[in-house]
Design an enzyme around this catalytic site. Structure first.
Site, PDB file in Angstrom:
ATOM      1  CG  MET A  30     -31.236 -25.347 -28.693  1.00  0.00           C
ATOM      2  SD  MET A  30     -30.231 -23.961 -28.193  1.00  0.00           S
ATOM      3  CE  MET A  30     -30.287 -24.142 -26.435  1.00  0.00           C
ATOM      4  CB  ALA A  32     -28.803 -32.474 -24.787  1.00  0.00           C
ATOM      5  CG  HIS A  37     -36.351 -32.386 -25.984  1.00  0.00           C
ATOM      6  ND1 HIS A  37     -35.286 -32.659 -25.173  1.00  0.00           N
ATOM      7  CD2 HIS A  37     -36.314 -31.057 -26.243  1.00  0.00           C
ATOM      8  CE1 HIS A  37     -34.617 -31.538 -24.950  1.00  0.00           C
ATOM      9  NE2 HIS A  37     -35.207 -30.551 -25.578  1.00  0.00           N
ATOM     10  CB  SER A 187     -30.503 -30.221 -22.629  1.00  0.00           C
ATOM     11  OG  SER A 187     -31.638 -30.467 -23.422  1.00  0.00           O
TER      12      SER A 187
HETATM   13  O1  PAF Z   1     -35.893 -24.126 -26.159  1.00  0.00           O
HETATM   14  C1  PAF Z   1     -34.938 -24.377 -26.906  1.00  0.00           C
HETATM   15  O2  PAF Z   1     -34.387 -25.478 -26.913  1.00  0.00           O
HETATM   16  C2  PAF Z   1     -34.429 -23.280 -27.827  1.00  0.00           C
HETATM   17  O3  PAF Z   1     -34.514 -22.031 -27.230  1.00  0.00           O
HETATM   18  C3  PAF Z   1     -35.109 -23.282 -29.214  1.00  0.00           C
HETATM   19  C4  PAF Z   1     -36.575 -22.953 -29.101  1.00  0.00           C
HETATM   20  C5  PAF Z   1     -34.930 -24.634 -29.873  1.00  0.00           C
HETATM   21  C6  PAF Z   1     -34.466 -22.220 -30.102  1.00  0.00           C
HETATM   22  O4  PAF Z   1     -33.116 -22.461 -30.304  1.00  0.00           O
END
Ligand code: PAF
Length: 282
Positions: A30, A32, A37, A187
């Site tokens: 999502m 940020a 990540h 985030s």
């Molecule tokens: O973990 C996240 O950032 C969200 O829940 C995901 C898996 C991208 C789904 O919107």
């Protein structure tokens, strides 16, 4: 890095890549973005040919409209970070692109996972998560999908969805990345002040306390109490739940069966920000 904003353009590109036998990894996010990540992108690099990162703040998984509104969206910085790890594709759709039908119905039987812990505290959250992840899976048709262990219950939910829908996707689960003080990267940390970040360290300290004391013949309820005191005695921290669970059912336990894996789950609020963390005990 190529940036696609429409499903059609992404699909056309990936169809071509797939026809030449390229292995595709999907890293749904999502935005940020932080080192957590990037660790997923780095994990996927040697085991895939094309890494697709999606950034989409999915409205259907937010049960609190204020939380959705306040969710950070530093897209310029995200693009720079993705370029720094040589990400191949960024999929950056709008809400209309992902949900052309605003009233689209989605339901998947997640059993108990929808009723306990995050499922109980955030009604509809996992339905929203699976709804968007299923859309991304169908669109990208990845060979591998990477998720972080920080969202422990989310990973279980995705596993279950893959099984129910019988999807030919390998799930890669990557460890939690913490800062040098132990704070799990999230985030949401962007919304904390320096003082809030210091207070938030109580979460990882409480988890570490359990991990450090569990082998010492001390009754589990005593260990749990002490760990909860760490949280409760930290000004600014409000605990939502703290639980020691068997890791495949997420059922809370009163004693530890050392032949099984356990997980300690914590959710707490700091400066109006809801933070989650966990630690496994093997
Ligand atoms: O973990 C996240 O950032 C969200 O829940 C995901 C898996 C991208 C789904 O919107």
């Amino acid at each position: 890095m190529e940036i696609f904003k429409t499903k059609a353009s992404l699909q056309a590109y990936l169809q071509n890549a797939r026809s030449t036998g390229k292995k595709i990894a999907l890293i749904p996010t999502m935005g940020a973005l932080h080192e957590g990540h990037l660790s997923l992108l780095n994990y996927a690099k040697p085991i895939s040919d094309i890494r697709v990162c999606s950034i989409f703040v999915n409205p259907t998984q937010f049960n609190d409209p204020k939380d959705l509104e306040k969710y950070p969206r530093p897209i310029e910085n995200d693009i720079k970070l993705l370029e720094s790890v040589d990400c191949d594709i960024l999929f950056l759709p709008s809400v209309e692109e992902m949900y052309p039908d605003k009233d689209e119905y989605w339901h998947i039987d997640l059993g108990e996972l929808d009723q306990i812990w995050e499922g109980e505290k955030r009604p509809g959250h996992f339905q929203g998560v699976t709804q968007v992840v299923y859309k991304l899976f169908t669109l990208v048709q990845p060979n591998i999908a990477c998720f972080g262990q920080k969202d422990f219950q989310q990973v279980m939910v995705i596993k279950r969805m893959i099984a129910i829908k019988d999807l030919p996707i390998e799930l890669a689960i990557c460890p939690i990345i913490r800062d040098h003080d132990g704070l799990a990267l999230s985030s949401r940390n962007m919304r904390l002040s320096a003082e809030g970040k210091r207070q938030a360290l109580a979460l990882s300290r409480s988890l570490q306390y359990v991990r450090d004391h569990i082998h010492n013949n001390v009754p589990l309820n005593k260990i749990k109490q002490e760990a909860e005191h760490i949280l409760m005695n930290t000004a600014g921290v409000t605990v939502e739940y703290f639980a020691i669970c068997e890791s495949t059912s997420l059922e809370e336990v009163e004693t530890i069966d050392f032949s099984k894996q356990h997980v300690v789950l914590v959710t707490a609020w700091v400066e109006g920000v809801r933070l989650i963390d966990n630690m496994t005990i093997s």
